[in-house]
Design a protein around this motif. Structure first.
Motif: not given
Lengths: 264, 290
Positions: A168-194
């Motif tokens: 639940e890494p984004f569970g404690a964040l506000d809605a907008l920050t959460r969406l940004k963090m989700q996009d960041l995670l996708l970017d990271v995953h696309a670049a280094a597909p762990t």
């Protein structure tokens, strides 16, 4: 956020497959039972379930922070025994060491034996990636919750993990920050597909981020949770948050969590 | 919020905690907004206000002796006390007595603190160590300091050893208690985060647990230093030929009230001085590690 592939280029590692077989865990009474689950290398798997269904326990077992009562968890074919260096863990709370700067906290995630100069370079690159380059020397108490959570993600990535475990890494964040963090995670995953195992209670988040969503829950008459539903999410990431197919799956998952459809 | 108010709040939080054997768990912070409610004083006003009461006491003392309200053998004048000090200094005794007392305090404090840190770490980190050692140490701790004196004298004679050992006993317990309690209360989430990133054993201790308890340990050490001065007097009162405690007991037999007051004032000054120095170090530690 700067060019992610460039930032992660030198960081990419081999993604590992994860497998739970016949896994059970009880704390006095059974919490998990008969969990059979295979996660392919590089896959993003979301684990959803009601509170207390044992989804965090499953993740902690994969990390080696907890051990199963029965069955096994394996990473790339070898059983997890103790804290596994191939995994990195992102907690719901950032859990940064308050006496260390943000940069020093991220460096905590570096694999043991990383040369000092190489480590510094990598930490700087990761901080850039998560947009914290200017906050490198600040203490955790001096940054916002979203920044602290980004630092926590950078710390996990510093480990160059073959399996990234996110509770639940984004569970404690506000809605907008959460969406940004989700996009960041996708970017990271696309670049280094762990391989990513993401525990969440947010059905939308699961459908947005994951290749596959598993629902943990109790079967009627049985004690302890197991995988009760498995959904392969259609479409390529990044997905349109308003996709009609996702809306249908969302209703299905919420129903599985015991929420009536008409409520949404 | 400034660092200074944070430090003040931390101190206040700890002052409450020290009245209680259970110390404030690490990670529990004072609530913001509490620091300023007592009214704001500048540093100069603070010093002036703090000096006011000693000045009043000194004035009253001087008046009561110069007007003859007290006879010199009951309460000598401040001037007589200063003269007693000058007399000691001229004979080269003042420096020697202060030096020997300070030396005993420092050696005993360091020995007791090091032992307290080690045993406190053992009890705070290991359930086995806790179960094995805590009951015994709790019993030993309950023994009043003076009860050790006859035993130490019989075993070790009247040299430096019994005094240093007694002071070490006094310094040991505050450090032991604070370290053990603080380690037990280190935020479990932080410890688990450390473990998740591959730290364990000694590496985990130095990376997570020790830094987390630095502010509490600093407070414990400061308390131990105060306790060391307390035990110094107990040690020197009964068996010594030098030091400030010796001045007290010797002057009691010879009826030299001026020297007794001199020794008391010197103990107050030395204790306050060492506490102030340590307080600065503690403040730095809190700012750096909390």
């Amino acid at each position: 956020m700067t060019d992610v592939s460039a930032a992660l280029g030198a960081l990419a590692s081999t993604a590992h497959p994860v497998r739970f077989s016949g896994l059970g865990r009880s704390f006095g009474r059974p919490v998990l039972r008969d969990v059979d689950l295979e996660v392919a290398a590089g896959e993003v798997l979301a684990i959803v379930g009601a509170s207390g269904c044992g989804k965090s326990t499953l993740l902690r077992i994969a990390a080696g922070l907890d051990a199963p009562t029965t069955g096994t968890a394996t990473i790339d074919g070898t059983a997890v025994d103790g804290v596994d260096p191939r995994c990195a863990f992102g907690f719901q709370q950032p859990r940064l060491l308050p006496w260390r700067s943000i940069a020093a906290n991220v460096s905590l995630g570096l694999p043991r034996g990383t040369a000092a100069a190489a480590g510094r370079k990598r930490v700087a690159r990761l901080l850039e990636l998560v947009g914290l380059a200017d906050a490198a020397q600040l203490r955790p108490r001096e940054v916002s919750g979203g920044m602290a959570q980004r630092a926590s993600l950078a710390r996990a990535l510093a480990r160059n993990p073959g399996v990234l475990l996110l509770d639940e890494p984004f569970g404690a964040l506000d809605a907008l920050t959460r969406l940004k963090m989700q996009d960041l995670l996708l970017d990271v995953h696309a670049a280094a597909p762990t391989t990513v195992l993401l525990v969440t209670h947010d059905v939308d988040e699961a459908l947005q981020l994951a290749d596959r969503v598993v629902l943990l829950g109790r079967e009627p008459g049985a004690e302890g949770s197991t995988v009760v539903r498995e959904i392969v999410v259609p479409g390529e990431r990044p997905r349109d948050r308003g996709d009609a197919r996702l809306a249908e799956l969302r209703g299905e998952l919420l129903e599985g969590l015991g929420v009536e459809r008409h409520a949404h | 919020m400034t660092d200074q108010t944070t430090a003040t709040m931390e101190r206040e939080g700890r002052a409450n905690a020290l009245g209680n054997p259970m110390l404030t768990p690490v990670g529990v912070r004072a609530q913001p907004g509490a620091a300023r409610t007592r009214g704001s004083l500048g540093p100069v006003q603070r010093i002036l206000l703090g000096a006011l009461l000693p000045a009043i006491v000194l004035g009253a003392w001087w008046l009561s002796t110069s007007t003859g309200f007290f006879a010199p053998h009951q309460l000598p004048s401040p001037v007589a006390v200063v003269q007693a000090g000058v007399d000691y200094a001229e004979r080269g005794l003042l420096g020697t007595y202060i030096a020997i007392s300070t030396q005993r305090v420092l050696i005993g404090f360091i020995a007791g603190a090091v032992l307290g840190l080690a045993v406190g770490a053992l009890v705070g980190l290991s359930k086995l160590g806790d179960a094995f050692l805590s009951p015994m140490l709790g019993g030993v701790r309950a023994v009043p300091s003076l009860a050790w004196v006859p035993l130490l004298l019989l075993w070790m004679g009247i040299g430096e050893e019994p005094k240093v050992v007694l002071i070490a006993i006094g310094a040991f317990f505050p450090v032991y208690t604070t370290v053990a309690t603080a380690l037990r209360h280190v935020d479990r989430d932080l410890v688990e985060a450390g473990r998740a990133f591959g730290y364990r054993g000694v590496a985990l201790f130095f990376t997570v647990q020790l830094p987390a308890v630095v502010p509490s340990v600093a407070a414990g050490l400061r308390l131990a230093l105060a306790q060391a001065w307390l035990f110094l007097v107990a040690a020197e009162l009964l068996a010594s030929s030098m030091g400030l405690g010796y001045v007290l007991s010797d002057s009691q037999t010879t009826g030299r009230v001026d020297r007794i007051i001199l020794a008391i004032v010197l103990l107050a000054l030395l204790g306050k001085l060492s506490d102030t120095v340590f307080g600065l170090a503690e403040r730095w530690a809190v700012r750096r590690w909390a």
